[in-house]
Design an enzyme around this catalytic site. Structure first.
Site, short mmCIF file in Angstrom:
data_model
loop_
_atom_site.label_atom_id
_atom_site.label_comp_id
_atom_site.label_asym_id
_atom_site.label_seq_id
_atom_site.Cartn_x
_atom_site.Cartn_y
_atom_site.Cartn_z
NE ARG A 15 -1.17 2.58 2.81
CZ ARG A 15 -0.66 3.68 3.29
NH1 ARG A 15 -0.59 4.78 2.54
NH2 ARG A 15 -0.17 3.73 4.52
CG ASP A 16 3.32 4.11 3.09
OD1 ASP A 16 3.35 5.03 2.26
OD2 ASP A 16 3.54 4.30 4.30
CG HIS A 207 3.70 4.33 9.60
ND1 HIS A 207 3.14 3.36 8.80
CD2 HIS A 207 4.24 5.25 8.77
CE1 HIS A 207 3.33 3.69 7.52
NE2 HIS A 207 4.01 4.84 7.48
CG HIS A 209 8.10 7.26 6.33
ND1 HIS A 209 7.86 7.08 4.98
CD2 HIS A 209 6.91 7.06 6.94
CE1 HIS A 209 6.59 6.81 4.78
NE2 HIS A 209 5.98 6.78 5.96
CB CYS A 240 3.66 10.75 2.49
SG CYS A 240 2.08 11.64 2.47
CG ASN A 249 6.87 3.04 5.05
OD1 ASN A 249 6.68 3.37 3.89
ND2 ASN A 249 6.00 3.27 6.00
#
Length: 344
Positions: A15-16, A207, A209, A240, A249
């Site tokens: 997803r990310d 979460h 990065h 993002c 990430n």
């Protein structure tokens, strides 16, 4: 260092990571990657996002991906949703969990979802109702928890106020996101020390990065506070699209390798995860940031250079040791002079 015996990792690469790839990843390849990650023992996977295809065209096949994945018992398959319409789509697609997101800074929230924080909370209230009716758990993420690329520092009392509003609408799982890698371990520890004490019973996730190579140090700081849930991305994919400067990430295989080395259980097969990362690298056709894929595990061993083995006492045969000892009049093996000067 006080660490938990076991942690739970949620893989967010499909997803990310895939959402910002310049070329559309074919549905079949997305499904393949999800399967490889599940077979590696990944307990949670954020598979996709149910957003408008004009906003995130790379994930326009969300329903098809969810329909085609082969579900592994023991893996929870989740999706990110922006509003109640996305939540309905996700529920209809059979997700095991719904993830939502709101920013801790007004400017990033407007850039990310075109809403103020108050408007986002109102939308998330509707998401919670959809999830409750479907009996699907919800995890509420807070972007820019530790710093905003537009506003700079995010004061801890302001972050706490966002957490309070989420808890008030029924959130029982909250994730703090270091969206552009602005956090440091002391800051992370201080935030969780305060929030864990003030919101008992919440399942906390971090979460991270790795924009400034601080992701794993920040994770270790959170673990010392008792946090046991972490997001990561295979190969270090991610970023993002609405946060300038955001990079990938924290790399899943790098994190699992670190945890394995410290004796912290994840339930993930590192060798299979590394193989999955190599496959992702082939799919996106570029080298990814992860280090373990390049260097190998710390247990990796290399052949000795020519001539070194014979000069190692433990590797000499007993006959050669005796012969050398007789020549020198001692019981110790002889070591020949170096054939080249030592490195300075």
């Amino acid at each position: 260092m006080k660490l938990p015996d076991r942690v739970t990792i949620c893989e967010v690469g499909t997803r990310d990571g895939f959402q910002i790839e310049p070329d559309f990843i074919p549905t079949e390849l997305k499904v393949e990657v999800v399967t490889l990650l599940a077979e590696a023992g990944m307990p949670r996977i954020e598979v996709t996002s149910f957003v408008h295809p004009k906003v995130v065209p790379q994930l326009r096949d969300a329903e098809e991906v969810m329909a085609k994945i082969r579900r592994r018992p023991g893996t929870r398959y989740a999706a990110l949703v922006p509003n109640d319409k996305g939540a309905v789509r996700a529920v209809d697609a059979g997700v095991d969990a719904i993830h939502t997101v709101v920013s801790a800074s007004e400017s990033h929230n407007l850039a990310n979802v075109n809403m103020t924080i108050a408007e986002s909370i109102q939308k998330l209230t509707a998401v919670m109702r959809v999830a409750e009716r479907a009996r699907v758990p919800v995890g509420c993420g807070i972007s820019t928890s530790f710093g905003c690329p537009f506003e700079g520092d995010v004061p801890l009392p302001h972050l706490e106020s966002v957490v309070r509003r989420l808890v008030d609408i029924g959130a029982r799982a909250v994730g703090l996101a270091d969206t552009t890698g602005m956090a440091n371990p002391r800051q992370v520890g201080r935030a969780f020390d305060v929030l864990i004490g003030r919101f008992p019973g919440v399942e906390w996730t971090l979460h991270t990065h790795d924009t400034r190579a601080m992701a794993i140090p920040n994770i270790l700081a959170a673990m010392e506070c008792g946090v046991t849930h972490f997001d990561s991305s295979v190969g270090g994919l991610g970023g993002c699209p609405f946060a300038p400067g955001a990079s990938g990430n924290v790399c899943s295989e790098d994190l699992v390798h670190c945890l394995d080395a410290m004796g912290v259980e994840t339930g993930i097969d590192l060798d299979k995860l590394i193989a999955a990362s190599r496959r992702v690298q082939a799919i996106v056709e570029r080298t990814l940031p992860g280090q373990i894929v390049k260097a190998g595990k710390a247990t990796r061993r290399y052949p000795l250079p020519d001539g070194v083995a014979a000069r190692l006492p433990g590797r000499m045969t007993s006959d050669s040791q005796n012969a050398a000892g007789s020549r020198l009049g001692t019981g110790h093996p002889a070591i020949a002079p170096a054939s080249r000067p030592p490195l300075q």
